[in-house]
Motif scaffolding. Structure first.
Motif, PDB file in Angstrom:
ATOM      1  N   ASN A  74      -5.430 -23.613 -15.013  1.00 58.10           N
ATOM      2  CA  ASN A  74      -5.138 -22.035 -15.276  1.00 58.10           C
ATOM      3  C   ASN A  74      -4.309 -21.364 -14.331  1.00 58.10           C
ATOM      4  O   ASN A  74      -3.497 -20.564 -14.798  1.00 58.10           O
ATOM      5  CB  ASN A  74      -6.791 -21.649 -14.961  1.00 58.10           C
ATOM      6  CG  ASN A  74      -7.700 -21.860 -16.052  1.00 58.10           C
ATOM      7  OD1 ASN A  74      -7.468 -22.364 -17.221  1.00 58.10           O
ATOM      8  ND2 ASN A  74      -9.022 -21.921 -15.696  1.00 58.10           N
ATOM      9  N   LEU A  75      -4.343 -21.607 -13.017  1.00 56.26           N
ATOM     10  CA  LEU A  75      -3.545 -21.041 -12.267  1.00 56.26           C
ATOM     11  C   LEU A  75      -2.051 -21.507 -12.484  1.00 56.26           C
ATOM     12  O   LEU A  75      -1.292 -20.490 -12.397  1.00 56.26           O
ATOM     13  CB  LEU A  75      -3.877 -21.534 -10.643  1.00 56.26           C
ATOM     14  CG  LEU A  75      -5.182 -21.051 -10.152  1.00 56.26           C
ATOM     15  CD1 LEU A  75      -5.220 -21.752  -8.878  1.00 56.26           C
ATOM     16  CD2 LEU A  75      -5.213 -19.716  -9.855  1.00 56.26           C
ATOM     17  N   THR A  76      -1.656 -22.792 -12.898  1.00 52.98           N
ATOM     18  CA  THR A  76      -0.409 -22.851 -13.168  1.00 52.98           C
ATOM     19  C   THR A  76      -0.136 -22.106 -14.335  1.00 52.98           C
ATOM     20  O   THR A  76       1.192 -21.790 -14.342  1.00 52.98           O
ATOM     21  CB  THR A  76      -0.330 -24.748 -13.492  1.00 52.98           C
ATOM     22  OG1 THR A  76      -0.766 -25.412 -12.564  1.00 52.98           O
ATOM     23  CG2 THR A  76       1.149 -24.896 -13.978  1.00 52.98           C
ATOM     24  N   ALA A  77      -0.782 -22.256 -15.512  1.00 53.70           N
ATOM     25  CA  ALA A  77      -0.612 -21.431 -16.674  1.00 53.70           C
ATOM     26  C   ALA A  77      -0.129 -19.948 -16.457  1.00 53.70           C
ATOM     27  O   ALA A  77       1.066 -19.303 -16.742  1.00 53.70           O
ATOM     28  CB  ALA A  77      -1.492 -21.421 -17.785  1.00 53.70           C
ATOM     29  N   PHE A  78      -1.104 -19.220 -15.543  1.00 51.04           N
ATOM     30  CA  PHE A  78      -0.926 -17.766 -15.092  1.00 51.04           C
ATOM     31  C   PHE A  78       0.660 -17.630 -14.262  1.00 51.04           C
ATOM     32  O   PHE A  78       1.188 -16.896 -14.503  1.00 51.04           O
ATOM     33  CB  PHE A  78      -1.865 -17.440 -14.573  1.00 51.04           C
ATOM     34  CG  PHE A  78      -3.135 -17.087 -15.220  1.00 51.04           C
ATOM     35  CD1 PHE A  78      -3.259 -16.317 -16.470  1.00 51.04           C
ATOM     36  CD2 PHE A  78      -4.406 -17.615 -14.969  1.00 51.04           C
ATOM     37  CE1 PHE A  78      -4.342 -16.274 -17.392  1.00 51.04           C
ATOM     38  CE2 PHE A  78      -5.384 -17.350 -15.748  1.00 51.04           C
ATOM     39  CZ  PHE A  78      -5.579 -16.781 -17.044  1.00 51.04           C
TER      40      PHE A  78
END
Length: 444
Positions: free
Chosen positions: A306-310
């Motif tokens: 999630n953090l990578t995608a955001f």
């Protein structure tokens, strides 16, 4: 039936209800003998074979068999659609394959003779979404269960339709090379030139220009970039994309009248919801230590993803739209060339196909695994596996023929599709099962 299925099916029924009701009150003025485009002038003779019927698939060709004139026959079709769609909207047991098949045939009957007034993108979108509702809905015959392990496989088609709609809608705006889109000034004209502006459109039209430019850039990010999150493996990313798309459609709905287009798009967004997103299951007592460890590992990987995608989304927005804040004002401008965008579309279109294939194979594999491990008894296992294989075959066929309209935005990718896919698409093209989309290519 899953929550997303039920929301989708009831939403499609409501959209059919609005479509038939709106059309019914306009029939005399549009298609009557003294209407703007009399339907009687374009309806072909009664067909003598299925292939002849498919040349113009409308029940209105049989009107004389029942002693009806053209306008009366259209009244019967619309009223039948209104009654049936109303029942499917308010009464869950009516949301079956048979009901949606009838609704689809009725609307196709009107579309086939509707000419200019039914040649809008929301009409073909309703036909495609309505056909998918036939696949998604339970059969409800012979006591068959209404919930199956392949439900997520069939709902995947709705998600794919939503992706094709949103991705293409963003791409075609920039592919048009219209100066208003490339300068992010399209909203300077949009609110006063759109279909029947609402009272709120006046206020949006008079917002500061920086806000309109930021909104324009945000539309591109939501449609072109965020749409890839539809296939994300984590609920957080899928729900983020859900709220982003629904918010965009609500804002459009508040400022303009596009018939049922925005409502239907929101209905398609229900494919991004799963049961867990709506209600969390109660705990089931103590679990084995290895299960807890595995869940912690999955949770950690999900959070990292999630953090990578955001982070990627933030970098994408900053790099290509030059978002910056100064004195409470958000500045934005397009920071890529038309040639660079053409390269992006080429790679993004190819990647979207492989992402879709991977996502679909995962759903099919999961459904087959559950069919074998969850069901008890040979008969139930056999039925579950057989139904999953059959429905998966239907979904794969629909996906294959959808690649033809999907790749219209990138002809070099389209030319690489297998010839058989083009033949399948040509054989079904007249039924509007799959279509290409893209609103507001340019402002004039």
């Amino acid at each position: 039936m899953t929550v997303s299925q039920d929301l989708y099916l009831s939403g499609v029924a409501l959209t059919f209800l609005i479509a038939f009701s709106s059309l019914y009150i306009q029939l005399p003025g549009l298609y009557g003998e003294k209407g703007l485009l009399p339907a009687g002038n374009v309806i072909q003779r009664e067909p003598q074979s299925i292939s002849e019927f498919l040349d113009q698939p409308t029940l209105l060709r049989y009107r004389y068999r029942y002693w009806l004139d053209t306008e009366s026959a259209m009244d019967v079709v619309c009223v039948s659609g209104i009654i049936l769609s109303f029942l499917a909207t308010v009464y869950a047991p009516m949301r079956t394959t048979l009901v949606y098949a009838i609704l689809w045939i009725l609307y196709m009957s009107m579309y086939s003779v509707g000419q200019t007034f039914l040649w809008f993108q929301w009409d073909i979108l309703l036909l495609e979404a309505g056909f998918l509702a036939m696949i998604v809905a339970p059969l409800q015959i012979l006591g068959l269960p209404s919930k199956h392990h392949h439900d997520n496989v069939t709902m995947w088609l709705v998600k794919w339709l939503l992706f094709r709609l949103m991705f293409a809608s963003g791409v075609v705006k920039l592919q048009s090379h219209c100066d208003t889109w490339w300068s992010l000034t399209a909203l300077d004209w949009h609110f006063e030139s759109q279909c029947i502006p609402t009272p709120l459109a006046w206020y949006f039209h008079h917002t500061p220009q920086w806000f309109r430019m930021f909104s324009n850039a945000s539309v591109f990010v939501i449609q072109i970039a965020v749409s890839f999150l539809f296939f994300a493996p984590t609920k957080t990313l899928r729900m983020f994309s859900f709220y982003a798309q629904v918010s965009l459609q609500l804002l459009i709905l508040m400022t303009g009248n596009y018939n049922f287009f925005n409502l239907l798009t929101i209905v398609l967004c229900f494919s991004l919801i799963d049961d867990y997103s709506v209600h969390r299951p109660l705990g089931r007592g103590a679990r084995k230590q290895w299960q807890k460890t595995l869940n912690m590992l999955k949770s950690s990987c999900g959070t990292l993803l999630n953090l990578t995608a955001f982070a990627v989304l933030a970098v994408f927005s900053y790099k290509y739209f030059s978002f910056s804040i100064s004195d409470g004002v958000i500045f934005s401008k397009i920071n890529f060339t038309k040639q660079g965008f053409a390269v992006y579309v080429y790679y993004a279109t190819g990647v979207s196909i492989w992402v879709a294939i991977s996502s679909l194979l995962w759903e099919i594999s999961t459904a087959l695994y559950k069919s074998v491990t969850v069901e008890k008894g040979f008969v139930k296992v056999f039925y579950s596996v057989f139904s999953t294989v059959v429905m998966s075959s239907v979904v794969i066929f629909m996906f294959c023929i959808s690649l033809v309209p999907h790749t219209v935005i990138e002809r070099s990718i389209q030319s690489k599709l297998p010839p058989q896919i083009f033949r399948w698409h040509q054989q079904t093209d007249n039924l509007q099962l799959v279509n290409s989309y893209g609103l507001f290519r340019r402002f004039v």
